[in-house]
Design an enzyme around this catalytic site. Structure first.
Site, short mmCIF file in Angstrom:
data_model
loop_
_atom_site.label_atom_id
_atom_site.label_comp_id
_atom_site.label_asym_id
_atom_site.label_seq_id
_atom_site.Cartn_x
_atom_site.Cartn_y
_atom_site.Cartn_z
N LYS A 53 0.83 -1.20 0.00
CA LYS A 53 0.00 0.00 0.00
C LYS A 53 0.87 1.26 0.00
CE LYS A 53 -3.74 -2.54 2.07
NZ LYS A 53 -4.42 -3.04 3.27
N GLN A 97 -4.65 -1.86 9.35
CA GLN A 97 -4.51 -3.18 8.75
C GLN A 97 -5.10 -4.25 9.67
OE1 GLN A 97 -3.17 -3.79 5.57
NE2 GLN A 97 -4.01 -5.82 5.95
N ASP A 120 -11.22 2.30 3.58
CA ASP A 120 -11.46 0.86 3.42
C ASP A 120 -12.96 0.58 3.21
OD1 ASP A 120 -9.42 -0.98 3.26
OD2 ASP A 120 -9.09 -1.10 5.43
#
Ligand code: NAD
Length: 286
Positions: A53, A97, A120
């Site tokens: 990322k 994460q 997200d």
């Protein structure tokens, strides 16, 4: 193999080029898109994802801030960091994460990310907005699946789409997004009866099960579009999808490979959500 490959890497490069152009547009107006990525602990797979990322951000001209916290980080310390980033106007997206260590309640952390920075698309507000078809951040994996299907020139409207899996991050949102594209959607899961028969009648088949080779050739309708979300580490040490690729490729019209399919697209969609977040937070139209 008769199916055409849906090249996730090539499509992801296209999407990232769009994100890079959007970043340029934002910078020209004094806005520097910035994504904060938080990793708690040392899970090797998570480390690889975070590195990916950060590299994607670099490639798109997006600033990234990486926060690596020890595995024994307390929930209150993590929430304090999320709170700081939430208040920081220079940070447009916050990504924590997953999975998180056992002492931390994932829901509490996701809920602490303000919906406008939830790139997200996991927060209840974004999930709810997606459900009613309002402007929101779409979860990256299912949004990438839709883009991959569209890339084949397939008109999703009116097609029978079967999604295998009903997780909150893949199966359910994939089903909702297909419905939003006017597909007739069937969701299969671990309690589904007659699963093979349902799959074999799918014009579009999305597999998000987490079991190597779960979808066999007899479950694929001739001419179907097959999207393989699964990432499974095989006995050979390599990554395999949920679909038996060799068998399915004999029947499908289009199929995604693993690796090089949904994975790269997921990462690319995160870049788009980040530029979108920076634009929305500054009243800029992309
Ligand atoms: P999950 O374990 O949360 O959900 C799996 C789903 O499969 C469940 O809803 C369950 O009902 C269903 N299932 C399990 N066994 C079944 C069976 N025998 N018959 C029918 N349905 C069954 O997993 P997830 O988070 O949704 O991820 C699914 C897969 O996708 C995993 O391999 C994961 O690694 C992968 N994944 C890939 C990406 C990507 O970027 N490519 C992103 C997220 C997840």
């Amino acid at each position: 193999m008769s199916a055409q490959l849906i090249d996730g890497k090539a499509l992801a490069a296209e999407v990232k080029a769009e994100a890079a152009a959007e970043t340029e547009h934002l910078k020209a107006q004094g806005v520097h898109p910035c994504l904060a990525v938080i990793l708690v602990g040392e899970d090797p797979a998570s480390q690889v994802y975070v590195r990916g990322k950060v590299n994607d951000c670099k490639a798109c001209g997006i600033e990234s801030r990486e926060y690596r916290l020890p595995a024994d980080t307390t929930q209150s310390d993590l929430l304090a960091l999320v709170g700081e980033l939430a208040a920081d106007r220079a940070v447009h997206g916050i990504l924590v994460q997953l999975p998180l260590p056992a002492q931390i309640d994932e829901k509490a952390v996701i809920n602490a990310i303000p919906p406008e920075k939830d790139v997200d698309g996991f927060s209840p507000v974004n999930v709810g907005l997606m459900q009613i078809g309002e402007e929101c951040y779409l979860p990256c994996t299912p949004a990438g699946c839709i883009r991959m299907i569209q890339s084949t020139g397939t008109d999703i409207s009116g097609k029978h789409a079967v999604v295998i899996g009903r997780s909150n991050i893949v199966g359910k949102p994939a089903a909702l997004l297909l419905l939003a594209e006017n597909a007739t959607v069937t969701v299969c899961h671990s309690r589904t009866k007659n699963l093979k028969h349902l799959c074999a009648n799918a014009d579009i088949l999305v597999a998000a099960v987490g079991r190597e080779g779960f979808v066999t050739g007899d479950m694929v309708k001739p001419g179907a579009v097959v999207i393989d979300v699964g990432i499974n580490r095989g006995a050979d040490g390599k990554l395999h999808g949920d679909v038996n690729f060799a068998e399915a490729a004999e029947k499908a019209a289009f199929i995604t490979p693993v690796p090089g399919g949904v994975g790269p697209m997921t990462r690319a969609m995160l870049m788009k959500n980040t530029t979108c977040a920076a634009a929305r937070q500054n009243g800029i139209t992309l």
